[in-house]
Motif scaffolding. Structure first.
Motif, PDB file in Angstrom:
ATOM      1  N   HIS A 142      -3.627   3.965  -7.295  1.00  0.00           N
ATOM      2  CA  HIS A 142      -2.213   3.610  -7.079  1.00  0.00           C
ATOM      3  C   HIS A 142      -2.117   2.409  -6.137  1.00  0.00           C
ATOM      4  O   HIS A 142      -2.623   2.439  -5.021  1.00  0.00           O
ATOM      5  CB  HIS A 142      -1.453   4.792  -6.500  1.00  0.00           C
ATOM      6  CG  HIS A 142      -0.024   4.469  -6.155  1.00  0.00           C
ATOM      7  ND1 HIS A 142       0.870   3.996  -7.098  1.00  0.00           N
ATOM      8  CD2 HIS A 142       0.651   4.536  -4.983  1.00  0.00           C
ATOM      9  CE1 HIS A 142       2.037   3.791  -6.521  1.00  0.00           C
ATOM     10  NE2 HIS A 142       1.932   4.106  -5.238  1.00  0.00           N
ATOM     11  N   TYR A 144      -0.128   0.807  -3.718  1.00  0.00           N
ATOM     12  CA  TYR A 144       1.030   1.197  -2.929  1.00  0.00           C
ATOM     13  C   TYR A 144       1.586   0.079  -2.064  1.00  0.00           C
ATOM     14  O   TYR A 144       2.672   0.200  -1.514  1.00  0.00           O
ATOM     15  CB  TYR A 144       0.713   2.411  -2.051  1.00  0.00           C
ATOM     16  CG  TYR A 144      -0.388   2.204  -1.047  1.00  0.00           C
ATOM     17  CD1 TYR A 144      -0.120   1.659   0.195  1.00  0.00           C
ATOM     18  CD2 TYR A 144      -1.697   2.560  -1.339  1.00  0.00           C
ATOM     19  CE1 TYR A 144      -1.118   1.467   1.132  1.00  0.00           C
ATOM     20  CE2 TYR A 144      -2.712   2.384  -0.424  1.00  0.00           C
ATOM     21  CZ  TYR A 144      -2.409   1.839   0.816  1.00  0.00           C
ATOM     22  OH  TYR A 144      -3.421   1.646   1.723  1.00  0.00           O
ATOM     23  N   ILE A 199       7.451   5.825  -2.432  1.00  0.00           N
ATOM     24  CA  ILE A 199       6.612   5.615  -3.611  1.00  0.00           C
ATOM     25  C   ILE A 199       7.388   6.041  -4.849  1.00  0.00           C
ATOM     26  O   ILE A 199       7.924   7.156  -4.908  1.00  0.00           O
ATOM     27  CB  ILE A 199       5.303   6.418  -3.519  1.00  0.00           C
ATOM     28  CG1 ILE A 199       4.476   5.953  -2.313  1.00  0.00           C
ATOM     29  CG2 ILE A 199       4.483   6.280  -4.797  1.00  0.00           C
ATOM     30  CD1 ILE A 199       3.227   6.769  -2.087  1.00  0.00           C
TER      31      ILE A 199
END
Length: 216
Positions: A142, A144, A199
């Motif tokens: 991911h 981020y 997120i």
């Protein structure tokens, strides 16, 4: 172990300063090298778009990974598991360290990747030729956070390329070497929280499902 534009990796004896092995097989510059205490003890990434895993005792190639489509300029491996990541202009790829089995791709950093580093908290950073830096969760891939380095006064905007990255021993500070002849030290934002930096899990889940349908 050294690699260069002659497309080989050379293994040297530090005491006698003599060459022990010449690991040949790449067709272009060997731009990145990883070493490990267990087989494969040497992993090389090349501008010929391949990653090779080497048997140090025999001085022979154990496996060649051909999943990348662009030159591989950077690789990184963590201390907490037997895996590694390779970086190229097409994407980052996550591999099993023992046999080179492909695990997944990390997409989103659309730049020539010159350097990567990972700390013990599982934070992977990739530095691009355009000055961009992407921060990834090592296990999930991911992305981020993304940011761009700033050149020092008097330098051209094109000189903000990230050429080298490394975490300090605490893992909380990132050190970068850049094309504007500077070394920059970055620290984490102690005031950051899930509220200030949310997120988007829905969008990330859709992205993961889309990538899961792709072969590489």
């Amino acid at each position: 172990v050294t690699g260069g534009r002659d497309a080989v990796a050379r293994v040297w004896d530090m005491r006698s300063k003599t060459q022990i092995h010449c690991l040949a097989g790449h067709e272009h510059t060997v731009a990145s090298i990883l070493t490990k205490p267990t087989d494969p003890q040497i992993i090389t990434g090349s501008h010929d778009t391949t990653v090779k895993l080497w048997d140090l005792a025999a001085g022979k190639c154990m496996s060649t990974l051909t999943h990348h489509q662009k030159s591989i300029r950077a690789m990184a491996q963590p201390t907490f598991e037997n895996t590694f990541v390779s970086g190229a202009a097409d994407c980052l790829k996550y591999w099993q360290g023992k046999d080179g089995r492909f695990l997944k791709s990390y997409n989103g950093h659309d730049a020539v990747i010159n350097a990567m580093a990972v700390n013990d908290d599982g934070v992977l950073v990739s530095g691009g030729d355009d000055g961009s830096m992407h921060f990834w969760d090592y296990k999930t891939g991911h992305n981020y956070q993304s940011t761009t380095s700033m050149v020092q006064p008097g330098s051209l905007d094109a000189e903000n390329a990230i050429m080298a990255t490394q975490f300090d021993l605490t893992g909380t500070r990132l050190i970068t070497g850049e094309a504007d002849k500077t070394i920059k030290i970055w620290k984490q934002d102690d005031e950051a929280s899930e509220i200030s930096h949310p997120i988007d899990m829905v969008a990330w889940r859709k992205k993961c499902l889309k990538e899961a349908k792709q072969r590489y």
